[in-house]
Design a protein around this motif. Structure first.
Motif, PDB file in Angstrom:
ATOM      1  N   ARG A 156      -1.609   3.883 -10.079  1.00  0.00           N
ATOM      2  CA  ARG A 156      -0.893   4.892  -9.300  1.00  0.00           C
ATOM      3  C   ARG A 156      -1.608   6.233  -9.349  1.00  0.00           C
ATOM      4  N   PRO A 197       0.281   3.552  -4.746  1.00  0.00           N
ATOM      5  CA  PRO A 197      -0.476   2.501  -5.435  1.00  0.00           C
ATOM      6  C   PRO A 197      -1.946   2.494  -4.997  1.00  0.00           C
ATOM      7  N   PHE A 198      -2.811   2.053  -5.890  1.00  0.00           N
ATOM      8  CA  PHE A 198      -4.193   1.768  -5.513  1.00  0.00           C
ATOM      9  C   PHE A 198      -4.744   0.669  -6.412  1.00  0.00           C
ATOM     10  N   SER A 199      -5.825   0.062  -5.968  1.00  0.00           N
ATOM     11  CA  SER A 199      -6.443  -1.052  -6.688  1.00  0.00           C
ATOM     12  C   SER A 199      -7.834  -0.660  -7.161  1.00  0.00           C
ATOM     13  N   GLY A 247      -6.761   3.777  -0.923  1.00  0.00           N
ATOM     14  CA  GLY A 247      -6.061   2.823  -1.771  1.00  0.00           C
ATOM     15  C   GLY A 247      -6.945   1.998  -2.683  1.00  0.00           C
ATOM     16  N   THR A 248      -8.204   2.452  -2.918  1.00  0.00           N
ATOM     17  CA  THR A 248      -9.096   1.729  -3.815  1.00  0.00           C
ATOM     18  C   THR A 248      -9.865   2.706  -4.693  1.00  0.00           C
ATOM     19  N   ASN A 294       0.807  -1.224   0.000  1.00  0.00           N
ATOM     20  CA  ASN A 294       0.000   0.000   0.000  1.00  0.00           C
ATOM     21  C   ASN A 294       0.839   1.273   0.000  1.00  0.00           C
ATOM     22  N   LYS A 316      -3.702  -6.284  -8.033  1.00  0.00           N
ATOM     23  CA  LYS A 316      -3.678  -5.590  -6.752  1.00  0.00           C
ATOM     24  C   LYS A 316      -2.626  -4.483  -6.767  1.00  0.00           C
ATOM     25  N   ASN A 317      -3.083  -3.252  -6.561  1.00  0.00           N
ATOM     26  CA  ASN A 317      -2.186  -2.101  -6.380  1.00  0.00           C
ATOM     27  C   ASN A 317      -1.221  -1.870  -7.538  1.00  0.00           C
TER      28      ASN A 317
END
Length: 601
Positions: A506, A431-433, A556-557, A395, A502-503
């Motif tokens: 950006r 990062p994000f998902s 983060g999402t 994360n 996953k992640n």
């Protein structure tokens, strides 16, 4: 006042007000006793340090979310009429939140020995060994119903759990200009006590839970579900049996740790025509994580599995007892870290100094453990199946970070220094998902009872449809073309027929330029000295208002599309796309000026 949400406004938004559900009953008190004994024994070329480190912590942790009620209204009209869509309430038995407080003691005892051996004038070796053992005189309250559901005794308190931590390092002076250093070691620590405290405050014996849907109240100014607890809910908790949701610790839990490997070199570099003795450093650090933290619902058994989604990707359950037993355990899939850095620095005789550095991070993890509660750690970790970790980019990884400082010091007034310092940073985004926005709509209910019984929110990686995908149903609110266009825009088309990563996305890069000017001034008395200073943060934005902007993704999402699962065909039902763009952070994007005075005596 409870936590209130009114959904489905005419503009598509929602209204939220009241006290946040996680602030309803939340306090923490710690009392710490520390004893430390250190000794040093000198023998020939060895300096042997040894000692004992003892810490005793008395912890009183009160956390009862939703103890003032959490409610949703499906429309403004329903809110005005008192028609509640969903209502959640939990509290200590007898409606007293203090009964659910975690009141316990933790002990940590560490023994260590460290030998620094001056092997030669050029080589120094370090050998170390540390042994840690945990203890506690207190156990969570026993819950026989939890053991019947899970097969685990919920009173585990990690009494006697231990870990051995060996370490080795060296420092080798190759020449007057070059030094090589490195090491290998096992490290542990940093796991919050609050993770352990969850088992004490959520034993299911001292906490009652109530949930209701689609009921009507007759609100008055002095009696309504917003400012007062819903009557049936209060009565249920007041008369609750000792059979609530449970947090527990795996009896086979191992202390999370990691093996770290480090190699670095420091070199004094001469650059013809520019200067001598530039300080150059390069470093590589590799970390292999072991027994990292993980949370599972231990009450879910093989017999509760009802099948898979139509594509075979997500596990579906049939478990309607509305009970969960969240167990702190260890992941069977661990992440790693590779961190590379290089720096260059020089101070010139004319008062100019500068340094520059670059750091690259490649960090993966299965679970970041970012929450204090088992409930949030269980449901908000990004993945596909809450029983099995998905290892992906961490994360808080910053893949690229460039830093440069430039300074100048002079004495325009004899005996009083003037300093100009500039700091510049350019770093890649966080990062994000992309995740699925599971929800109910039309004739479909939300899929939470199938995906994660007992929960109503969480972060699942999205299924990426192909053109003409037989695993997907599109409602009248959207079309295949619209969804595929959104997927293309998000850069996920390459995952068609599978799931988003996953992640791997950006937020935008961040550029920062700060300026500090400091001038020393005479003091009022001999030996006193003061200074005045001016600091400008985000100077780029002051120079050009289009620069220095910061965009963030706090959780983060980012939701890709709104969907549910058809209970008959097990197909994904997509009802529209979402576009949660990174949010503009106005305070961090604005330039800030500070003028101050400091005085030393």
């Amino acid at each position: 006042m409870g936590d209130v949400t009114i959904k489905n406004l005419t503009n598509g938004g929602r209204i939220a007000f009241g006290s946040d559900e996680y602030r309803h009953a939340n306090s923490l008190e710690n009392e710490t006793l520390t004893f430390k004994f250190d000794g040093t024994y000198l023998y020939e070329d060895h300096s042997i340090k040894f000692g004992l480190d003892y810490t005793n912590i008395d912890i009183l942790n009160l956390f009862v979310n939703a103890s003032k009620g959490v409610m949703e209204f499906d429309s403004l009209a329903n809110f005005e009429a008192g028609n509640v869509g969903k209502y959640t309430y939990q509290n200590g038995i007898g409606n007293d939140s203090s009964i659910a407080a975690a009141d316990f003691n933790r002990e940590t005892t560490a023994l260590y020995v460290h030998d620094t051996w001056e092997f030669s004038d050029e080589l120094t070796l370090d050998f170390g060994l540390r042994y840690e053992v945990l203890g506690s005189d207190d156990k969570p309250l026993y819950n026989k119903n939890s053991e019947a559901r899970t097969g685990y005794d919920n009173t585990e308190n990690l009494e006697g759990i231990s870990i051995l931590l060996p370490r080795f390092g060296f420092n080798y002076t190759v020449s007057d200009d070059l030094t090589i250093r490195g090491g290998i070691g096992r490290f542990s620590g940093g796991s919050p006590n609050v993770w352990i405290s969850n088992a004490y405050s959520n034993s299911g014996v001292n906490l009652g839970y109530y949930r209701a849907e689609d009921f009507t109240t007759t609100p008055t100014a002095g009696n309504n579900v917003i400012t007062s607890i819903y009557g049936p809910a209060a009565e249920a908790i007041n008369n609750a049996e000792a059979d609530g949701n449970v947090n527990l610790t795996d009896p086979n839990f191992k202390l999370p740790s990691d093996w770290r490997y480090q190699l670095a070199a420091d070199y004094n570099l001469d650059i013809p025509g520019i200067g001598e003795d530039f300080a150059v450093s390069v470093e590589a650090i590799y970390v292999q994580k072991i027994d990292q933290q993980w949370w599972v619902d231990a009450s879910l058994q093989e017999s509760d599995i009802a099948g898979k989604t139509a594509d075979g990707g997500l596990t579906l359950y049939n478990d309607d007892d509305r009970r969960y037993d969240l167990m702190l355990t260890n992941s069977d899939k661990d992440g790693k870290s590779l961190i590379l850095s290089a720096s260059l620095a020089k101070t010139f005789d004319n008062g100019i100094k500068f340094s520059t550095s670059y750091t690259n991070q490649d960090i993966t993890e299965g679970h970041g453990g970012t929450s204090s509660t088992a409930r949030s750690n269980y449901r908000y970790n990004v993945g596909l199946d809450r029983s099995n970790p998905v290892v992906g980019t961490a994360n808080y990884q910053i893949e690229h970070r460039f830093v440069m400082t430039l300074g100048y010091e002079a004495e325009f007034f004899d005996g009083y220094a003037t300093n100009f310092d500039v700091f510049f940073e350019r770093r890649s985004g966080k990062p994000f998902s992309y995740v699925t926005n599971w929800d109910d709509f039309g004739d479909y209910n939300d899929p939470w009872s199938m995906l994660s019984p007992g929960f109503y929110a969480g972060n699942y990686l999205p299924y990426i449809p192909t053109a003409g995908d037989s695993n997907v149903i599109y409602t009248d609110n959207t079309s295949e073309a619209e969804v595929l266009a959104r997927i293309e825009e998000a850069g996920l088309s390459g995952y068609a027929g599978g799931y988003g990563p996953k992640n791997e996305s950006r937020t935008p890069w961040v550029n920062t330029l700060d300026l500090t000017i400091r001038q020393e001034i005479p003091g009022l008395m001999e030996g006193h000295k003061g200074s005045v200073y001016l600091t400008v943060d985000n100077l780029l934005n002051l120079i050009d208002s289009s620069q220095g902007k910061v965009y963030v993704n706090d959780f983060g999402t980012s939701r890709l599309y709104k969907a549910t699962i058809d209970p008959t065909t097990k197909k994904y039902v997509i009802d529209g796309v979402k576009n949660d763009s990174p949010a503009f952070d106005a305070p961090e994007s604005a330039w800030r000026l500070k003028i101050g005075v400091s005085y030393k005596f």
